[in-house]
Write a protein that holds these residues in place. Structure first.
Motif, PDB file in Angstrom:
ATOM      1  N   HIS A 129      47.946  32.680  40.952  1.00 58.45           N
ATOM      2  CA  HIS A 129      46.874  32.723  39.956  1.00 58.45           C
ATOM      3  C   HIS A 129      46.415  34.161  39.770  1.00 58.45           C
ATOM      4  CE1 HIS A 129      46.474  28.405  39.648  1.00 58.45           C
ATOM      5  NE2 HIS A 129      46.664  28.356  40.965  1.00 58.45           N
ATOM      6  N   ARG A 130      46.273  34.560  38.499  1.00 53.26           N
ATOM      7  CA  ARG A 130      45.829  35.912  38.184  1.00 53.26           C
ATOM      8  C   ARG A 130      44.318  35.956  38.070  1.00 53.26           C
ATOM      9  NH1 ARG A 130      49.218  38.570  33.431  1.00 53.26           N
ATOM     10  NH2 ARG A 130      47.539  40.045  33.754  1.00 53.26           N
ATOM     11  N   ASP A 131      43.745  37.045  38.552  1.00 51.69           N
ATOM     12  CA  ASP A 131      42.315  37.245  38.386  1.00 51.69           C
ATOM     13  C   ASP A 131      42.109  38.691  37.961  1.00 51.69           C
ATOM     14  OD1 ASP A 131      39.627  36.611  38.383  1.00 51.69           O
ATOM     15  OD2 ASP A 131      39.369  37.302  40.457  1.00 51.69           O
ATOM     16  N   PRO A 132      41.771  38.985  36.776  1.00 47.09           N
ATOM     17  CA  PRO A 132      41.425  38.086  35.676  1.00 47.09           C
ATOM     18  C   PRO A 132      42.685  37.459  35.091  1.00 47.09           C
ATOM     19  CG  PRO A 132      41.376  40.330  34.881  1.00 47.09           C
ATOM     20  CD  PRO A 132      41.649  40.397  36.376  1.00 47.09           C
ATOM     21  N   PRO A 133      42.529  36.345  34.404  1.00 47.69           N
ATOM     22  CA  PRO A 133      43.708  35.700  33.811  1.00 47.69           C
ATOM     23  C   PRO A 133      44.332  36.590  32.745  1.00 47.69           C
ATOM     24  CG  PRO A 133      41.692  34.592  33.126  1.00 47.69           C
ATOM     25  CD  PRO A 133      41.303  35.608  34.141  1.00 47.69           C
TER      26      PRO A 133
END
Length: 144
Positions: A129-133
């Motif tokens: 999961h990317r943070d931020p997307p």
């Protein structure tokens, strides 16, 4: 699929370069033999007169009748192709086994897994999961 073509790309082609001009070949060899002739001067030795003569012959032939140098140019070109077939795999193999292999062993000893290839039986998914997307999916409609 057609016979002999199992990929979208033709890996069976043999691309051969073409030999340089006979004039350029003669001039390069004239300069090379001139360097061989003058090299002993750096250490206080005498000039190699045989190399001066060979350099002169190559220079005269290159400037006056370069077609005479065609057979030598062809032999030199074929020698270069042979060297390429032998030296290129050796150099690439040495680069691999002397740089990447020790690095991989060191990373394993340190417990690193940069590609996250280890099996995790407790993981539901291997999705990162990317943070931020990232960008919204609508922006990827017409990529080409």
């Amino acid at each position: 699929m057609t016979q002999g073509r199992q990929f979208h790309e033709d890996f069976g082609r043999q691309e051969r370069g073409k030999a340089g001009s006979d004039r350029a070949f003669g001039i390069v060899f004239a300069v090379a033999f001139a360097v061989v002739a003058a090299w002993p001067l750096m250490h206080g030795g005498p000039v190699r007169w045989w190399a001066v003569a060979v350099a002169g012959v190559f220079l005269v032939l290159a400037l006056a009748v370069p077609k005479v140098l065609y057979p030598l140019n062809l032999v030199w070109f074929e020698f270069g192709l042979l060297l390429h077939k032998v030296v290129s795999p050796l150099v690439m193999g040495l680069l691999f086994f002397l740089t990447l292999t020790p690095l991989a062993f060191l990373m394993r000893l340190a417990g690193k897994d940069p590609l996250r290839l280890r099996f995790d039986p407790k993981a539901d998914s291997y999705w990162i999961h990317r943070d931020p997307p990232g960008p919204p999916p609508e922006t990827m409609r017409n990529q080409f």
